[in-house]
Design an enzyme around this catalytic site. Structure first.
Site, mmCIF file in Angstrom:
data_model
loop_
_atom_site.group_PDB
_atom_site.id
_atom_site.type_symbol
_atom_site.label_atom_id
_atom_site.label_comp_id
_atom_site.label_asym_id
_atom_site.label_seq_id
_atom_site.Cartn_x
_atom_site.Cartn_y
_atom_site.Cartn_z
ATOM 1 N N SER A 41 11.490 1.627 -0.171
ATOM 2 C CA SER A 41 11.864 1.417 -1.574
ATOM 3 C C SER A 41 10.811 1.877 -2.579
ATOM 4 C CB SER A 41 12.217 -0.044 -1.841
ATOM 5 O OG SER A 41 11.054 -0.841 -1.870
ATOM 6 N N LYS A 82 7.244 -4.020 -5.621
ATOM 7 C CA LYS A 82 8.034 -3.379 -6.680
ATOM 8 C C LYS A 82 7.137 -3.020 -7.856
ATOM 9 C CE LYS A 82 11.780 -4.062 -4.369
ATOM 10 N NZ LYS A 82 12.346 -2.965 -3.632
#
Length: 183
Positions: A41, A82
């Site tokens: 990701s 993230k």
């Protein structure tokens, strides 16, 4: 060497060892820790199986748009790596693959490589349109850099509570050949 002298030396070594272990636990628990990146990701910024050194000494004032953070999942077992996109009080919106924060177009230089790969593959966008999303106080809007393959604030992870932010990524330290700052 007398028996009592040897005994005192052993006590001294055990005491030093216990202090070192205790300090190590305090540092890992409250100050700094390594985290393993799992999944794609955050590619190409971070790769699967890399280890990131995380600074846990953070406050809301230290967190800035663009920082890479480690966030605890609701289950407290899973952790997510993230990038902070929206800060408390922001309005986040994506239109035609362009990010707008509070109505202002944002540059995202960390997406350049993924945009190039997408164009070569015939894809027009990395991110579908969404928003505007209002980011409440004490919460953060986060996304992965590999937008096509990231579960984040757009699609399942939701907004991240400030108290669930473990810390800020500082640098990749493993594999050693990949040592670099996290930006």
């Amino acid at each position: 060497m007398s028996n009592s002298h040897a005994k005192e030396e052993w006590k001294s070594w055990i005491k030093a060892l216990l202090i070192a272990v205790g300090l190590g636990m305090v540092i890992k628990t409250f100050m700094f820790a390594p985290y393993l990146v799992k999944g794609a990701s955050m590619e190409p910024t971070l790769h699967n199986s890399e280890k990131v050194f995380v600074n846990k000494l953070k406050s809301a004032d230290d967190l800035k748009r663009g920082d890479i953070i480690i966030a605890e999942g609701e289950d407290k077992e899973n952790h997510y790596v993230k990038r902070i996109i929206g800060l408390p009080g922001d309005q986040v919106e994506m239109v035609d693959d362009q990010l707008f924060i509070n109505g202002k177009l944002q540059e995202e230089p960390y997406l350049a490589e993924n945009r190039q790969i997408a164009k070569q593959g015939g894809m027009l966008r990395l991110t579908g349109d969404f928003g505007p999303v209002a980011v409440p106080e004490n919460e953060y809007f986060v996304m992965g850099d590999n937008r096509l393959y990231s579960m984040d604030s757009r699609n399942g992870l939701g907004l991240i509570q400030e108290e669930n932010i473990v810390g800020k990524g500082e640098f990749v330290f493993y594999p050693v050949s990949h040592f670099r700052d996290v930006k």
